[in-house]
Scaffold this motif. Structure first.
Motif, mmCIF file in Angstrom:
data_model
loop_
_atom_site.group_PDB
_atom_site.id
_atom_site.type_symbol
_atom_site.label_atom_id
_atom_site.label_comp_id
_atom_site.label_asym_id
_atom_site.label_seq_id
_atom_site.Cartn_x
_atom_site.Cartn_y
_atom_site.Cartn_z
ATOM 1 N N ARG A 184 0.872 -1.174 0.000
ATOM 2 C CA ARG A 184 0.000 0.000 0.000
ATOM 3 C C ARG A 184 0.902 1.214 0.000
ATOM 4 N N VAL A 203 -5.473 0.485 -0.076
ATOM 5 C CA VAL A 203 -6.314 -0.203 0.889
ATOM 6 C C VAL A 203 -6.866 0.841 1.852
ATOM 7 N N GLU A 207 -8.776 -0.990 6.966
ATOM 8 C CA GLU A 207 -8.495 -2.380 6.601
ATOM 9 C C GLU A 207 -7.000 -2.672 6.528
ATOM 10 N N THR A 210 -5.511 -5.474 9.046
ATOM 11 C CA THR A 210 -5.986 -6.815 8.676
ATOM 12 C C THR A 210 -5.330 -7.295 7.391
ATOM 13 N N ALA A 211 -5.208 -6.390 6.406
ATOM 14 C CA ALA A 211 -4.588 -6.760 5.130
ATOM 15 C C ALA A 211 -3.132 -7.173 5.325
ATOM 16 N N ARG A 214 -3.013 -10.612 7.342
ATOM 17 C CA ARG A 214 -3.456 -11.787 6.589
ATOM 18 C C ARG A 214 -2.652 -12.023 5.313
ATOM 19 N N THR A 216 -2.601 -10.131 2.640
ATOM 20 C CA THR A 216 -3.178 -9.523 1.438
ATOM 21 C C THR A 216 -2.197 -8.527 0.841
#
Length: 366
Positions: A184, A203, A207, A210-211, A214, A216
């Motif tokens: 990001r 993003v 979020e 969490t991204a 996890r 992402t």
């Protein structure tokens, strides 16, 4: 006191004198008729309600504008929670749905590429250098030229100072480590990262943790200790890299020109003075919060590994930066004018920074 604050102090004193005096000019002239009309303005901000530092800036602006105008200006602030469009500020103010806005200029590059340059540019000016460019180096005039086409005026809206380069789950030892890296990172820096093989993405703030947790995304940049500590990124990405992409990130106040031109001249001055004073407050607040939070991070989270990209990575990023700037300049005459203005002023300002602030800091580290 630096030149910007001297200017702001003079503006404020003049405004205060004019607002409270019963006459203007010499004693033998009749008193100017006081406009006692109350002007109510609506401001939309990108940030959610009570967002620290950024949201404090709009609150400070409201207090200053209303106080210095003796109540003739009334400001209503609508946060993202109210208007539901964090990145709709440009269109809100352009259309007149809102009179004022508070956001970041580089968010609007898809609407006008020349808005990109007025937040912060990779390998560009520090906050003090950029403020000098805005006030004395032609920066404000160039920003006026860009935003006038859209029926708006942009005024400095507060600096975060030099932003950190981001939180990474893995150490970056070479340019190959950026290949395929999902990160990001907004603005022109995102385009540079894409040029060297990374995969920049956007993003929403809510979020991000969490991204990252996890997988992402593999990395992200946010701001610096002033705002990063509360986000908890250090819990899932231990490598904290120093900055290169936003050395002096400046937010913006947007003003609808039609509304601005409808105001009495003294209220126009009060409005812009309140913006600049609250911008200054944001900068020193950011510096304070970063210093305080960095102290906390070092004490409470000793596992944070502060890193600087290797020279080979910086060299690749700089080459990509120069290539993309050259492409922009070739496509757009106004982009070329802004790029040349910033480069010329940076060369001049950095020569002084090197023998003043940099030399002083280097001497203290020995």
């Amino acid at each position: 006191m630096n030149k910007l604050m001297q200017l702001l102090a003079v503006i404020t004193l003049i405004i205060s004198a004019n607002a409270n005096a019963s006459w203007f000019g010499s004693d033998d002239k009749p008193a100017a008729k006081q406009d006692n009309k109350v002007y109510s303005l609506k401001l939309a901000e990108t940030w959610p309600s009570n967002f620290p530092i950024f949201g404090d800036t709009t609150k400070n602006f409201k207090q200053l504008a209303e106080s210095m105008s003796n109540g003739r200006l009334k400001i209503r602030i609508d946060s993202k929670n109210k208007h539901k469009s964090a990145l709709g500020i440009f269109d809100f103010v352009k259309s007149g749905q809102y009179d004022l806005g508070h956001s970041g200029s580089y968010y609007w590059k898809g609407k006008d590429i020349n808005t990109l340059f007025f937040t912060s540019m990779p390998f560009g000016m520090t906050t003090s250098e950029q403020h000098a460019w805005f006030e004395y180096g032609g920066g404000q005039q160039l920003m006026d030229k860009v935003y006038a086409k859209h029926g708006m005026k942009s005024i400095i809206g507060g600096s975060t100072g030099n932003q950190m380069g981001g939180w990474f789950q893995k150490e970056i030892n070479s340019i190959e480590d950026l290949q395929g890296l999902k990160m990001r990172i907004p603005g022109f820096a995102g385009e540079i990262m894409a040029e060297v093989g990374a995969k920049p993405t956007n993003v929403p703030a809510g979020e991000l943790y969490t991204a990252l947790d996890r997988g992402t995304i593999d990395a992200l940049e946010w701001v610096g200790p002033s705002l990063d500590l509360r986000m908890g990124f250090h819990k899932v990405a231990p490598y904290y890299y120093t900055g290169w992409h936003e050395p002096g990130t400046e937010l913006q106040f947007l003003i609808n020109l039609k509304k601005y031109n409808s105001l009495p001249a003294d209220l126009q001055s009060i409005l812009t003075a309140a913006m600049k004073l609250s911008a200054y407050q944001m900068y020193v607040q950011s510096e304070h919060e970063s210093a305080k939070n960095w102290s906390t991070m070092k004490k409470d989270f000793p596992n944070i590994k502060v890193k600087t990209f290797p020279k080979s990575v910086f060299d690749a990023l700089k080459i990509a930066n120069e290539k993309l700037l050259a492409e922009l300049a070739a496509k757009n005459p106004l982009s070329k004018e802004i790029i040349q203005s910033q480069a010329s002023y940076l060369k001049k300002a950095r020569a002084w920074s090197a023998i003043s602030d940099q030399a002083y800091l280097n001497s203290q580290s020995k």
